[in-house]
Design a protein around this motif. Sequence first.
Motif, mmCIF file in Angstrom:
data_model
loop_
_atom_site.group_PDB
_atom_site.id
_atom_site.type_symbol
_atom_site.label_atom_id
_atom_site.label_comp_id
_atom_site.label_asym_id
_atom_site.label_seq_id
_atom_site.Cartn_x
_atom_site.Cartn_y
_atom_site.Cartn_z
ATOM 1 N N ASP A 79 6.907 0.605 14.787
ATOM 2 C CA ASP A 79 6.937 2.061 14.698
ATOM 3 C C ASP A 79 5.880 2.592 13.737
ATOM 4 N N TYR A 80 5.614 1.816 12.689
ATOM 5 C CA TYR A 80 4.640 2.218 11.676
ATOM 6 C C TYR A 80 3.833 0.996 11.239
ATOM 7 N N VAL A 81 2.538 1.215 11.003
ATOM 8 C CA VAL A 81 1.677 0.172 10.445
ATOM 9 C C VAL A 81 1.027 0.740 9.189
ATOM 10 N N GLY A 82 1.178 0.027 8.069
ATOM 11 C CA GLY A 82 0.692 0.525 6.791
ATOM 12 C C GLY A 82 -0.613 -0.125 6.362
ATOM 13 N N PHE A 83 -1.511 0.695 5.827
ATOM 14 C CA PHE A 83 -2.811 0.242 5.328
ATOM 15 C C PHE A 83 -2.959 0.686 3.881
ATOM 16 N N ILE A 84 -3.334 -0.253 3.033
ATOM 17 C CA ILE A 84 -3.310 0.004 1.592
ATOM 18 C C ILE A 84 -4.692 0.405 1.085
ATOM 19 N N PHE A 85 -4.744 1.596 0.501
ATOM 20 C CA PHE A 85 -5.981 2.129 -0.064
ATOM 21 C C PHE A 85 -5.874 2.147 -1.595
ATOM 22 N N TYR A 86 -5.614 0.989 -2.136
ATOM 23 C CA TYR A 86 -5.449 0.832 -3.588
ATOM 24 C C TYR A 86 -6.248 -0.400 -3.977
ATOM 25 N N GLU A 87 -7.337 -0.187 -4.696
ATOM 26 C CA GLU A 87 -8.319 -1.244 -4.908
ATOM 27 C C GLU A 87 -7.783 -2.463 -5.654
ATOM 28 N N LYS A 88 -6.742 -2.291 -6.444
ATOM 29 C CA LYS A 88 -6.204 -3.420 -7.202
ATOM 30 C C LYS A 88 -5.286 -4.307 -6.360
ATOM 31 N N SER A 89 -4.982 -3.885 -5.148
ATOM 32 C CA SER A 89 -4.108 -4.677 -4.284
ATOM 33 C C SER A 89 -4.903 -5.746 -3.547
ATOM 34 N N PRO A 90 -4.332 -6.959 -3.400
ATOM 35 C CA PRO A 90 -5.003 -7.983 -2.589
ATOM 36 C C PRO A 90 -5.040 -7.603 -1.114
ATOM 37 N N ARG A 91 -4.299 -6.573 -0.739
ATOM 38 C CA ARG A 91 -4.269 -6.101 0.651
ATOM 39 C C ARG A 91 -5.117 -4.831 0.832
ATOM 40 N N PHE A 92 -5.912 -4.534 -0.180
ATOM 41 C CA PHE A 92 -6.810 -3.378 -0.096
ATOM 42 C C PHE A 92 -7.713 -3.537 1.120
ATOM 43 N N ILE A 93 -7.767 -2.505 1.935
ATOM 44 C CA ILE A 93 -8.489 -2.591 3.193
ATOM 45 C C ILE A 93 -9.936 -2.146 2.994
ATOM 46 N N THR A 94 -10.861 -3.060 3.220
ATOM 47 C CA THR A 94 -12.279 -2.798 2.975
ATOM 48 C C THR A 94 -13.064 -2.579 4.267
ATOM 49 N N THR A 95 -12.562 -3.073 5.393
ATOM 50 C CA THR A 95 -13.277 -2.944 6.671
ATOM 51 C C THR A 95 -12.608 -1.854 7.499
ATOM 52 N N GLN A 96 -12.599 -0.656 6.960
ATOM 53 C CA GLN A 96 -11.799 0.416 7.538
ATOM 54 C C GLN A 96 -12.212 0.776 8.956
ATOM 55 N N TRP A 97 -13.489 0.918 9.186
ATOM 56 C CA TRP A 97 -13.922 1.393 10.501
ATOM 57 C C TRP A 97 -13.624 0.377 11.584
ATOM 58 N N ALA A 98 -13.814 -0.896 11.283
ATOM 59 C CA ALA A 98 -13.526 -1.937 12.273
ATOM 60 C C ALA A 98 -12.040 -1.944 12.615
ATOM 61 N N VAL A 99 -11.211 -1.830 11.595
ATOM 62 C CA VAL A 99 -9.764 -1.864 11.802
ATOM 63 C C VAL A 99 -9.290 -0.656 12.601
ATOM 64 N N PHE A 100 -9.790 0.500 12.254
ATOM 65 C CA PHE A 100 -9.264 1.715 12.871
ATOM 66 C C PHE A 100 -9.893 2.030 14.227
ATOM 67 N N SER A 101 -10.775 1.127 14.670
ATOM 68 C CA SER A 101 -11.262 1.257 16.045
ATOM 69 C C SER A 101 -10.250 0.686 17.035
ATOM 70 N N SER A 102 -9.212 0.003 16.522
ATOM 71 C CA SER A 102 -8.146 -0.514 17.378
ATOM 72 C C SER A 102 -7.442 0.641 18.086
ATOM 73 N N VAL A 103 -7.028 0.389 19.305
ATOM 74 C CA VAL A 103 -6.293 1.404 20.062
ATOM 75 C C VAL A 103 -4.805 1.255 19.755
ATOM 76 N N PHE A 104 -4.232 2.234 19.083
ATOM 77 C CA PHE A 104 -2.837 2.176 18.692
ATOM 78 C C PHE A 104 -1.962 2.786 19.780
ATOM 79 N N PRO A 105 -0.819 2.156 20.070
ATOM 80 C CA PRO A 105 0.124 2.776 21.003
ATOM 81 C C PRO A 105 0.532 4.162 20.502
ATOM 82 N N THR A 106 0.853 5.034 21.413
ATOM 83 C CA THR A 106 1.206 6.412 21.061
ATOM 84 C C THR A 106 2.349 6.475 20.055
ATOM 85 N N ASP A 107 3.303 5.567 20.172
ATOM 86 C CA ASP A 107 4.495 5.614 19.321
ATOM 87 C C ASP A 107 4.338 4.851 18.008
#
Length: 211
Positions: free
Chosen positions: A28-56
């Motif tokens: 239902d939800y996918v979370g992306f972390i925009f916090y630089e101190k996190s090991p899950r900080f997302i740096t390749t934003q454009w590549a990731v968000f080019s994914s086609v997400f289901p409407t829901d």
Amino acid sequence: MPTKDLKIKVCGMKYSENIQELLMLQPDYVGFIFYEKSPRFITTQWAVFSSVFPTDTKKVGVFVDEDTQVMLEKVTDLGLEMVQLHGHESPQVCLELKDAGLVVMKAFRVGNDFDFEQLREYATSTDFFLFDASGPNPGGNGVRFNWELLKNYTLEVPFFLSGGIDMEHIEEIKALQLPKLYGIDLNSKFEVKPGLKDINKLKQFVEGVRG
């Protein structure tokens, strides 16, 4: 809410191929972390968000004490539909984001001395709360808190349960009697490494909770 209707949020996604695999599960939800101190900080934003997400499936941006304008820019640039605030954000900040048309979730770390009354001032400026365990990091600590404490929650704002949730908790979650429990937030216990999720394990969990 019957557990078959619980919303599933998978947080801390980072890698494009892994995200594509996750989307096959229709979370239902996918979370992306925009916090630089996190090991899950997302740096390749454009590549990731080019994914086609289901409407829901909603895209969630996770921020920690970030400037409001920066958050709004990320929302616009990347098509985020919800913001999850994991720092010391005020009710006013929440309201500004909500007034901008966003769904707002405010996270709180719950310990044995947690005062649920402090949430009252956020009740009109947030759509959801997220209750996480206390730990050294703003989130993703991989530990859980005493869920019995949630019986002290009396507000009308629905909430997500987070913090160290793993396969072993499926039956316990299904037995919870918490009227405002809306969703489950999954992260570190389903990881191969920070940001990379075990899709088969997630599939088993979702099927187990909703079965």
